[in-house]
Design a protein around this motif. Structure first.
Motif, PDB file in Angstrom:
ATOM      1  N   LYS A   1       9.505   3.638   6.467  1.00 29.57           N
ATOM      2  CA  LYS A   1       9.096   3.459   5.012  1.00 29.57           C
ATOM      3  C   LYS A   1       7.772   2.588   5.049  1.00 29.57           C
ATOM      4  CE  LYS A   1      13.968   5.130   4.144  1.00 29.57           C
ATOM      5  NZ  LYS A   1      15.231   4.759   3.002  1.00 29.57           N
ATOM      6  N   LYS A   2       8.081   1.591   4.659  1.00 34.69           N
ATOM      7  CA  LYS A   2       7.289   0.550   4.768  1.00 34.69           C
ATOM      8  C   LYS A   2       5.545   1.111   4.967  1.00 34.69           C
ATOM      9  CE  LYS A   2       9.607  -2.904   2.073  1.00 34.69           C
ATOM     10  NZ  LYS A   2       8.798  -2.864   1.203  1.00 34.69           N
ATOM     11  N   GLU A   3       5.614   1.398   6.082  1.00 34.49           N
ATOM     12  CA  GLU A   3       4.414   1.536   6.709  1.00 34.49           C
ATOM     13  C   GLU A   3       3.221   2.930   5.826  1.00 34.49           C
ATOM     14  OE1 GLU A   3       0.790   1.382   8.370  1.00 34.49           O
ATOM     15  OE2 GLU A   3       2.032   0.263   9.169  1.00 34.49           O
ATOM     16  N   MET A   4       4.451   3.958   5.283  1.00 39.48           N
ATOM     17  CA  MET A   4       4.189   5.012   4.320  1.00 39.48           C
ATOM     18  C   MET A   4       3.417   4.085   2.886  1.00 39.48           C
ATOM     19  SD  MET A   4       6.609   7.877   5.297  1.00 39.48           S
ATOM     20  CE  MET A   4       7.713   7.644   5.688  1.00 39.48           C
ATOM     21  N   GLU A   5       4.399   3.445   2.658  1.00 40.84           N
ATOM     22  CA  GLU A   5       4.185   2.806   1.646  1.00 40.84           C
ATOM     23  C   GLU A   5       2.644   2.107   1.095  1.00 40.84           C
ATOM     24  OE1 GLU A   5       7.890   0.419   0.478  1.00 40.84           O
ATOM     25  OE2 GLU A   5       9.022   2.104   0.285  1.00 40.84           O
ATOM     26  N   GLU A   6       2.917   1.141   2.261  1.00 39.89           N
ATOM     27  CA  GLU A   6       1.161   0.827   2.650  1.00 39.89           C
ATOM     28  C   GLU A   6       0.768   1.379   2.435  1.00 39.89           C
ATOM     29  OE1 GLU A   6       1.269  -2.232   5.386  1.00 39.89           O
ATOM     30  OE2 GLU A   6       3.192  -2.931   5.137  1.00 39.89           O
ATOM     31  N   LEU A   7       0.392   2.690   3.466  1.00 40.14           N
ATOM     32  CA  LEU A   7      -0.501   3.363   3.146  1.00 40.14           C
ATOM     33  C   LEU A   7      -1.306   4.186   2.004  1.00 40.14           C
ATOM     34  CD1 LEU A   7       0.349   5.138   7.077  1.00 40.14           C
ATOM     35  CD2 LEU A   7      -1.843   3.972   6.684  1.00 40.14           C
ATOM     36  N   ILE A   8       0.169   4.124   1.632  1.00 41.94           N
ATOM     37  CA  ILE A   8      -0.229   5.001  -0.230  1.00 41.94           C
ATOM     38  C   ILE A   8      -1.360   4.192  -0.727  1.00 41.94           C
ATOM     39  CG2 ILE A   8       1.163   5.875  -2.384  1.00 41.94           C
ATOM     40  CD1 ILE A   8       3.710   6.726  -0.525  1.00 41.94           C
ATOM     41  N   CYS A   9      -0.133   2.994  -0.430  1.00 46.88           N
ATOM     42  CA  CYS A   9      -1.259   1.803  -1.105  1.00 46.88           C
ATOM     43  C   CYS A   9      -2.569   1.831  -1.289  1.00 46.88           C
ATOM     44  CB  CYS A   9      -0.925   0.266  -1.348  1.00 46.88           C
ATOM     45  SG  CYS A   9      -1.403  -0.427  -2.733  1.00 46.88           S
ATOM     46  N   ASP A  10      -3.446   2.297  -0.088  1.00 46.85           N
ATOM     47  CA  ASP A  10      -4.582   1.969   0.432  1.00 46.85           C
ATOM     48  C   ASP A  10      -5.204   3.001   0.458  1.00 46.85           C
ATOM     49  OD1 ASP A  10      -4.279  -0.542   1.266  1.00 46.85           O
ATOM     50  OD2 ASP A  10      -4.217   0.887   3.798  1.00 46.85           O
ATOM     51  N   LEU A  11      -4.653   4.435   0.098  1.00 46.74           N
ATOM     52  CA  LEU A  11      -4.726   5.392  -0.148  1.00 46.74           C
ATOM     53  C   LEU A  11      -5.240   5.826  -2.040  1.00 46.74           C
ATOM     54  CD1 LEU A  11      -3.010   8.311   2.119  1.00 46.74           C
ATOM     55  CD2 LEU A  11      -5.132   7.944   2.221  1.00 46.74           C
ATOM     56  N   GLU A  12      -4.544   4.744  -2.879  1.00 46.05           N
ATOM     57  CA  GLU A  12      -4.974   5.415  -3.600  1.00 46.05           C
ATOM     58  C   GLU A  12      -5.964   4.339  -4.593  1.00 46.05           C
ATOM     59  OE1 GLU A  12      -1.069   4.787  -5.537  1.00 46.05           O
ATOM     60  OE2 GLU A  12      -0.887   6.237  -4.731  1.00 46.05           O
ATOM     61  N   ASP A  13      -6.552   3.277  -3.427  1.00 49.47           N
ATOM     62  CA  ASP A  13      -6.987   2.569  -3.821  1.00 49.47           C
ATOM     63  C   ASP A  13      -9.067   3.007  -4.124  1.00 49.47           C
ATOM     64  OD1 ASP A  13      -9.664   0.171  -3.729  1.00 49.47           O
ATOM     65  OD2 ASP A  13      -8.119  -0.535  -2.157  1.00 49.47           O
ATOM     66  N   LYS A  14      -8.763   3.080  -4.898  1.00 53.54           N
ATOM     67  CA  LYS A  14     -10.571   3.363  -5.414  1.00 53.54           C
ATOM     68  C   LYS A  14     -12.008   3.000  -4.865  1.00 53.54           C
ATOM     69  CE  LYS A  14      -9.764   5.297  -8.532  1.00 53.54           C
ATOM     70  NZ  LYS A  14      -8.316   6.641  -8.317  1.00 53.54           N
ATOM     71  N   LYS A  15     -11.680   1.623  -4.098  1.00 53.59           N
ATOM     72  CA  LYS A  15     -12.679   1.075  -2.781  1.00 53.59           C
ATOM     73  C   LYS A  15     -12.961   1.295  -1.801  1.00 53.59           C
ATOM     74  CE  LYS A  15     -11.712  -2.979  -5.328  1.00 53.59           C
ATOM     75  NZ  LYS A  15     -10.903  -4.968  -5.523  1.00 53.59           N
ATOM     76  N   ILE A  16     -11.588   2.221  -1.242  1.00 50.81           N
ATOM     77  CA  ILE A  16     -11.661   2.617  -0.031  1.00 50.81           C
ATOM     78  C   ILE A  16     -12.931   3.808   0.722  1.00 50.81           C
ATOM     79  CG2 ILE A  16     -10.246   3.580   2.372  1.00 50.81           C
ATOM     80  CD1 ILE A  16      -8.139   0.882   1.440  1.00 50.81           C
TER      81      ILE A  16
END
Length: 68
Positions: A16-31
């Motif tokens: 769950k923690k890993e998926m939450e971190e990935l969701i956060c990264d996927l929503e980052d406009k800078k990536i």
């Protein structure tokens, strides 16, 4: 996979923690888009693993919008 109840809860927590971190990264406009594509692939692998033993309600909670 043979896990006792405590190990299963810990494994679920880590996923769950890993998926939450990935969701956060996927929503980052800078990536960059290529990096997001790799992150999405990683998310799908972790999600499928998570769905093997998680409750259906938890699986729906972490289902990405693109899949719905």
């Amino acid at each position: 996979m043979l896990l006792n109840h405590q190990e299963l809860n810990e494994f679920e927590y880590v996923l769950k923690k890993e998926m939450e971190e990935l969701i956060c990264d996927l929503e980052d406009k800078k990536i960059d888009g290529i990096v997001k594509m790799v992150l999405e692939e990683r998310y799908q692998i972790i999600y499928r693993l998570f769905c093997r033993f998680a409750k259906p309600a938890d699986c729906r909670r972490y289902l990405r919008q693109k899949e719905r």
